[in-house]
Design a protein around this motif. Structure first.
Motif, PDB file in Angstrom:
ATOM      1  N   TYR A 163       0.817  -1.216   0.000  1.00 23.59           N
ATOM      2  CA  TYR A 163       0.000   0.000   0.000  1.00 23.59           C
ATOM      3  C   TYR A 163       0.849   1.264   0.000  1.00 23.59           C
ATOM      4  N   SER A 188       1.875   3.568  -3.013  1.00 19.96           N
ATOM      5  CA  SER A 188       1.002   4.619  -3.553  1.00 19.96           C
ATOM      6  C   SER A 188       0.913   5.827  -2.614  1.00 19.96           C
ATOM      7  N   VAL A 189       1.682   5.819  -1.523  1.00 14.93           N
ATOM      8  CA  VAL A 189       1.687   6.947  -0.581  1.00 14.93           C
ATOM      9  C   VAL A 189       3.116   7.456  -0.472  1.00 14.93           C
ATOM     10  N   PRO A 215      -0.620  11.184  -1.791  1.00  5.86           N
ATOM     11  CA  PRO A 215      -0.485  10.063  -2.736  1.00  5.86           C
ATOM     12  C   PRO A 215       0.706  10.279  -3.676  1.00  5.86           C
ATOM     13  N   GLN A 253       0.947   9.294  -6.798  1.00  6.17           N
ATOM     14  CA  GLN A 253       0.542   9.541  -8.185  1.00  6.17           C
ATOM     15  C   GLN A 253      -0.414  10.724  -8.308  1.00  6.17           C
ATOM     16  N   SER A 254      -0.507  11.531  -7.264  1.00  8.43           N
ATOM     17  CA  SER A 254      -1.432  12.659  -7.309  1.00  8.43           C
ATOM     18  C   SER A 254      -0.894  13.776  -6.429  1.00  8.43           C
ATOM     19  N   LEU A 297      -6.901   3.090   3.839  1.00  7.69           N
ATOM     20  CA  LEU A 297      -6.138   3.273   2.608  1.00  7.69           C
ATOM     21  C   LEU A 297      -6.958   2.881   1.382  1.00  7.69           C
ATOM     22  N   LYS A 298      -7.725   1.791   1.510  1.00  7.95           N
ATOM     23  CA  LYS A 298      -8.592   1.389   0.396  1.00  7.95           C
ATOM     24  C   LYS A 298      -9.648   2.468   0.115  1.00  7.95           C
ATOM     25  N   MET A 302      -8.090   5.360  -1.725  1.00  8.13           N
ATOM     26  CA  MET A 302      -7.847   5.073  -3.141  1.00  8.13           C
ATOM     27  C   MET A 302      -9.123   5.134  -3.960  1.00  8.13           C
ATOM     28  N   LEU A 336     -10.002   8.797  -4.408  1.00  9.18           N
ATOM     29  CA  LEU A 336      -9.094   9.404  -5.389  1.00  9.18           C
ATOM     30  C   LEU A 336      -9.481   9.011  -6.808  1.00  9.18           C
ATOM     31  N   ASP A 337      -9.880   7.755  -7.005  1.00 11.22           N
ATOM     32  CA  ASP A 337     -10.320   7.326  -8.335  1.00 11.22           C
ATOM     33  C   ASP A 337     -11.561   8.096  -8.778  1.00 11.22           C
ATOM     34  N   ASN A 392     -10.564  11.670  -9.641  1.00 11.96           N
ATOM     35  CA  ASN A 392      -9.863  11.707 -10.924  1.00 11.96           C
ATOM     36  C   ASN A 392     -10.823  11.542 -12.102  1.00 11.96           C
TER      37      ASN A 392
END
Length: 280
Positions: A207, A210-211, A230, A232-233, A248-249, A252, A255-256, A259
């Protein structure tokens, strides 16, 4: 006349026989003495050889510098371990103090556990268990910001330990740690956070790949909250102190969705059981 001659001859023969027996006995006695002497010399030589073997194999090595063998270490070299033992100033095996050696090596912040064993005549075996990092933070050292690693017990130690290639250590910022000393731990208030990070790192999913950063945000009440950055962001995600797999899930998923909406979001707030966001 012939009878007298025969008697004289017999007398001479008897004398020769007795002389021959005495000579043989003397020869045998000398031979036995010689054999005993050879046996004594042989035993003395064997004993001397045995003593020399004992001296060269056991006694002399015990009075020379002990030979140290180090196992278990990954980031400390055997030379570094031997350098840590220099304050002992042990000139021979007999002078080597096992308890003092354990104390010296245990004082090294990057070593979690160590065992030391002496084996006659000149062997010292050291087994080292290094600390496993679960996170990284930064402290000021000589006017510069330097990375230090944190283990699952909150102990700070130099960043010698390299994580596995498929695992990324999360960076923690905002901890009230300005400098590092040997064996120093982070304040007890933040140790539950380290424990949560450790439990997440033990999961098969990576995990923390991605952080990129976990920011500690102190509150006026004395507690703290977290802001996750994150990798990737550029969106900052605010959350409470409950850092676990579900959180964390959830982050994510949010964030999806953000996006996909395509909004120019700079901050997402997951606190208080709801989702809110701030646009740029």
């Amino acid at each position: 006349m012939s009878d007298v001659s025969l008697l004289v001859a017999e007398d001479y023969l008897e004398k020769d026989y007795f002389l021959s027996e005495e000579y043989d006995a003397s020869v045998n006695e000398k031979s036995e003495r010689k054999i005993k002497f050879i046996k004594v010399i042989f035993c003395v030589l064997c004993f001397a050889l045995f003593c020399e073997l004992i001296i060269y194999k056991y006694v002399m090595p015990s009075f020379s510098s002990p030979k140290v063998t180090v196992t278990g270490q990954q980031n400390y070299s055997a030379e570094e371990i031997a350098r840590l033992l220099l304050p002992m100033n042990s000139s021979n095996w007999f002078d080597f103090d096992v308890e003092h050696a354990v104390s010296l090596l245990s004082s090294e912040s990057g070593i979690e556990h160590v065992s030391v064993e002496k084996r006659f005549p000149d062997k010292i075996y050291v087994n080292v268990e290094e600390r496993e990092p679960v996170a990284v933070t930064f402290v000021m050292e000589n006017g510069h910001s330097s990375p230090v690693q944190i283990d699952k017990n909150g102990v700070l130690f130099p960043g010698k330990r390299k994580p596995a290639s498929d695992y990324v250590l999360p960076i923690i910022s905002g901890l009230p740690v300005e400098y590092m000393s040997k064996g120093m731990r982070i304040p007890s208030k933040y140790r539950p956070l380290i424990d949560q990070i450790y439990k997440i790192s033990e999961l098969p999913q990576h995990y923390f790949a991605s952080v990129s950063e976990i920011c500690v945000l102190p509150k006026d009440s004395g507690n703290y909250e977290l802001a996750l950055i994150p990798s990737q962001s550029k969106v900052k995600v605010l959350t409470d102190r409950a850092l676990n797999e579900d959180a964390l899930k959830y982050m994510m998923v949010v964030l999806d969705v953000v996006n996909q909406i395509g909004s120019d979001v700079s901050e997402i707030d997951l606190r208080y059981g709801s989702v809110s966001y701030v646009t740029r």
